[in-house]
Design a protein around this motif. Structure first.
Motif, PDB file in Angstrom:
ATOM      1  N   UNK A 120      36.805  35.948  43.540  1.00 54.63           N
ATOM      2  CA  UNK A 120      37.330  35.320  44.750  1.00 54.63           C
ATOM      3  C   UNK A 120      38.731  34.768  44.531  1.00 54.63           C
ATOM      4  N   UNK A 121      38.933  34.047  43.420  1.00 57.24           N
ATOM      5  CA  UNK A 121      40.247  33.453  43.192  1.00 57.24           C
ATOM      6  C   UNK A 121      41.290  34.496  42.816  1.00 57.24           C
ATOM      7  N   UNK A 122      40.859  35.592  42.229  1.00 54.19           N
ATOM      8  CA  UNK A 122      41.800  36.697  42.010  1.00 54.19           C
ATOM      9  C   UNK A 122      42.251  37.282  43.349  1.00 54.19           C
ATOM     10  N   UNK A 123      41.330  37.284  44.302  1.00 54.78           N
ATOM     11  CA  UNK A 123      41.660  37.845  45.614  1.00 54.78           C
ATOM     12  C   UNK A 123      42.693  37.008  46.357  1.00 54.78           C
ATOM     13  N   UNK A 124      42.781  35.712  46.030  1.00 52.33           N
ATOM     14  CA  UNK A 124      43.764  34.885  46.719  1.00 52.33           C
ATOM     15  C   UNK A 124      44.998  34.645  45.850  1.00 52.33           C
ATOM     16  N   UNK A 125      45.203  35.506  44.856  1.00 55.71           N
ATOM     17  CA  UNK A 125      46.466  35.497  44.151  1.00 55.71           C
ATOM     18  C   UNK A 125      46.441  35.045  42.709  1.00 55.71           C
ATOM     19  N   UNK A 126      45.298  34.638  42.185  1.00 58.42           N
ATOM     20  CA  UNK A 126      45.227  34.205  40.796  1.00 58.42           C
ATOM     21  C   UNK A 126      45.142  35.425  39.879  1.00 58.42           C
ATOM     22  N   UNK A 127      45.689  35.306  38.675  1.00 62.74           N
ATOM     23  CA  UNK A 127      45.470  36.342  37.666  1.00 62.74           C
ATOM     24  C   UNK A 127      44.039  36.198  37.131  1.00 62.74           C
ATOM     25  N   UNK A 128      43.561  37.201  36.392  1.00 64.66           N
ATOM     26  CA  UNK A 128      42.210  37.112  35.842  1.00 64.66           C
ATOM     27  C   UNK A 128      42.075  35.892  34.950  1.00 64.66           C
ATOM     28  N   UNK A 129      43.080  35.618  34.133  1.00 61.98           N
ATOM     29  CA  UNK A 129      43.032  34.475  33.228  1.00 61.98           C
ATOM     30  C   UNK A 129      43.011  33.162  34.003  1.00 61.98           C
ATOM     31  N   UNK A 130      43.868  33.061  35.029  1.00 60.55           N
ATOM     32  CA  UNK A 130      43.909  31.849  35.849  1.00 60.55           C
ATOM     33  C   UNK A 130      42.600  31.644  36.595  1.00 60.55           C
ATOM     34  N   UNK A 131      42.015  32.736  37.089  1.00 62.67           N
ATOM     35  CA  UNK A 131      40.752  32.638  37.820  1.00 62.67           C
ATOM     36  C   UNK A 131      39.631  32.170  36.911  1.00 62.67           C
TER      37      UNK A 131
END
Length: 479
Positions: free
Chosen positions: A304-315
């Motif tokens: 979900x957070x990757x879908x709103x612009x986060x990288x995999x690491x950030x998500x």
């Protein structure tokens, strides 16, 4: 752990001469039993970091991915359904031991999966083990805890669950970071997502060791006509062997084992829609705990957070932070549940979830694009992140632990474990419905999804205010 080992010996040989200890020993027993909750949390969250890698590895559609991820939940419903009657036959502790062994084997099997079919089979097996543990642990803790501390002790189940979630997400992050992505090989060999599943065997092995040292539930021992062993457990861990007479009276004339049909009551006057009303209350509460969508945060948060612009690491980092917040909220619930009661916590929690879920629905209504191309305006993205974490706080400080406490204590001694099993099965089915539907529904409309969860939170608020009775401080024999 020495007191646990001595208590187990006392319960196993019927010795009544063991000198009583302060009832604080029950805390150690509750902590050890709650490791079953840790397996629950670890298993349900470990898939979080592996979802995208599994989809890419086996080239799965969104529907098939949802089925593969959620199959453990259906297994959980099956395990929960049969765990109650089995625990009345062979004992609470033996069921916990069996579930730990099965879970360890299934963790290794999931890691070695060669395709979606074998992965689904092993995940389903793991689910059955975790489902069984999820209903036995709260019932066992309720049956061995002093009444004035039962809320705090029962909440350890949820604390273990959220700690398991945190540990799983942390393990996912570490493995993905070491491999440069969940789908890549770790330095010592093998894809990172496979090691994510394999890591679950470690807490399972610990649970095997602890389960071997747990004393049996005194209520189960009385039901099986082993009163002297029950007295030894009560005196050692609760500090009240006198309560044995009350337990004996509450179980007078009761069969040694309880069938699912016993939840219907003795006559038509006792039942509503085929079951005792208190059983329906447990079923609805258990289902609502999941229908508010909490596990979407933990199963799909990385995606979900990757879908709103986060990288995999950030998500992944964001998911770990959310998990820490979950633990903090649960600790708050443990501090309050025996002071303010169960019903007030459920009421405040449901109210907070209504507001935060409605905020999430609004935030995603401002998004542009769909699927992996979804984006939120900068300010709205921050609001969504805050709302999601506040939602976790309200859930963790109320519905997360309080449901398991209530399920462990709201039923009478005659039907407790079997009734908890049925409610637990309802919880796992609701969990499965939310999990398998989310990928497809999110692709259609995230505002619609979170709007649905908001409606269920509102329904939870109404249901608690009308149908739930306070149980704080009451002995199980008074239920």
């Amino acid at each position: 752990m020495s007191s646990m080992g001595q208590g187990g010996a006392a319960s196993g040989h019927g010795a009544a001469t063991t000198p009583p200890e302060k009832p604080g020993g029950a805390l150690l027993i509750a902590v050890a039993a709650a490791i079953g909750g840790f397996l629950f949390g670890y298993d349900t969250a470990v898939v979080n970091g592996a979802v995208d890698a599994i989809q890419a590895r086996f080239d799965l559609s969104a529907l098939v991915l949802g089925a593969a991820v959620s199959t453990a939940l259906l297994g959980g419903a099956v395990g929960a359904w049969f765990a109650g009657p089995l625990a009345d036959r062979i004992g609470r502790v033996r069921v916990m031991l069996i579930t730990a062994i099965v879970f360890a084997v299934s963790a290794v099997g999931s890691a070695l999966a060669v395709g979606p079919v074998s992965l689904t089979a092993w995940r389903s097996t793991a689910g059955m083990a975790v489902g069984a543990a999820s209903v036995i642990v709260p019932a066992y803790i309720a049956e061995i805890a002093p009444a004035e501390k039962r809320g705090r002790f029962g909440s350890l189940q949820q604390l273990a669950i959220v700690t398991g979630i945190f540990a799983a997400l942390l393990a996912d992050y570490a493995l993905a970071a070491s491999a440069g992505g969940a789908g890549n090989d770790v330095p010592w060999g093998g894809e990172a997502w496979r090691w994510m599943f394999a890591s679950a065997a470690v807490p399972a092995a610990l649970y095997v060791v602890l389960a071997l040292r747990l004393p049996e539930s005194p209520r189960y021992l009385v039901r099986r006509r082993r009163s002297e062993q029950a007295r030894a457990v009560l005196e050692r861990y609760v500090g009240d062997g006198v309560r044995l007479a009350e337990i004996d009276r509450s179980l007078a004339g009761t069969k040694e084992t309880v069938a699912l049909s016993d939840l219907r009551g003795a006559s038509d006057r006792d039942r509503r829609f085929g079951l005792l009303p208190i059983v329906w209350t447990g079923i609805v509460l258990a289902a609502l705990q999941q229908l508010v969508g909490i596990n979407v945060i933990f199963y799909y948060s990385t995606t979900l957070w990757r879908a709103v612009g986060f990288t995999e690491n950030e998500a992944l980092v964001t998911s770990v932070i959310t998990s820490v917040i979950n633990i903090a909220g649960t600790l708050l619930a443990i501090a309050l549940i025996d002071r303010v009661g169960r019903k007030p916590l459920l009421t405040v929690g449901a109210s907070g979830m209504v507001v935060t879920l409605a905020t999430l629905a609004w935030c995603f209504s401002r998004a542009s694009g769909t699927g992996e191309n979804l984006t939120l305006p900068p300010g709205v993205g921050v609001a969504a992140l805050l709302a999601a974490n506040l939602y976790v706080v309200f859930f963790a400080a109320s519905w997360g632990p309080t449901l398991w406490v209530l399920l462990g204590e709201m039923f009478n001694n005659r039907i407790r474990v079997t009734a908890v099993a049925v409610a637990g099965a309802a919880q796992w089915i609701a969990n499965w419905l939310v999990t398998i539907s989310f990928p497809s529904l999110a692709h259609v409309s995230l505002p619609l999804v979170y709007g649905m969860y908001t409606a269920f939170a509102g329904l939870a608020l109404v249901f608690v205010r009308r149908f739930v009775r306070e149980t704080r401080g009451r002995e199980l024999e008074a239920m």
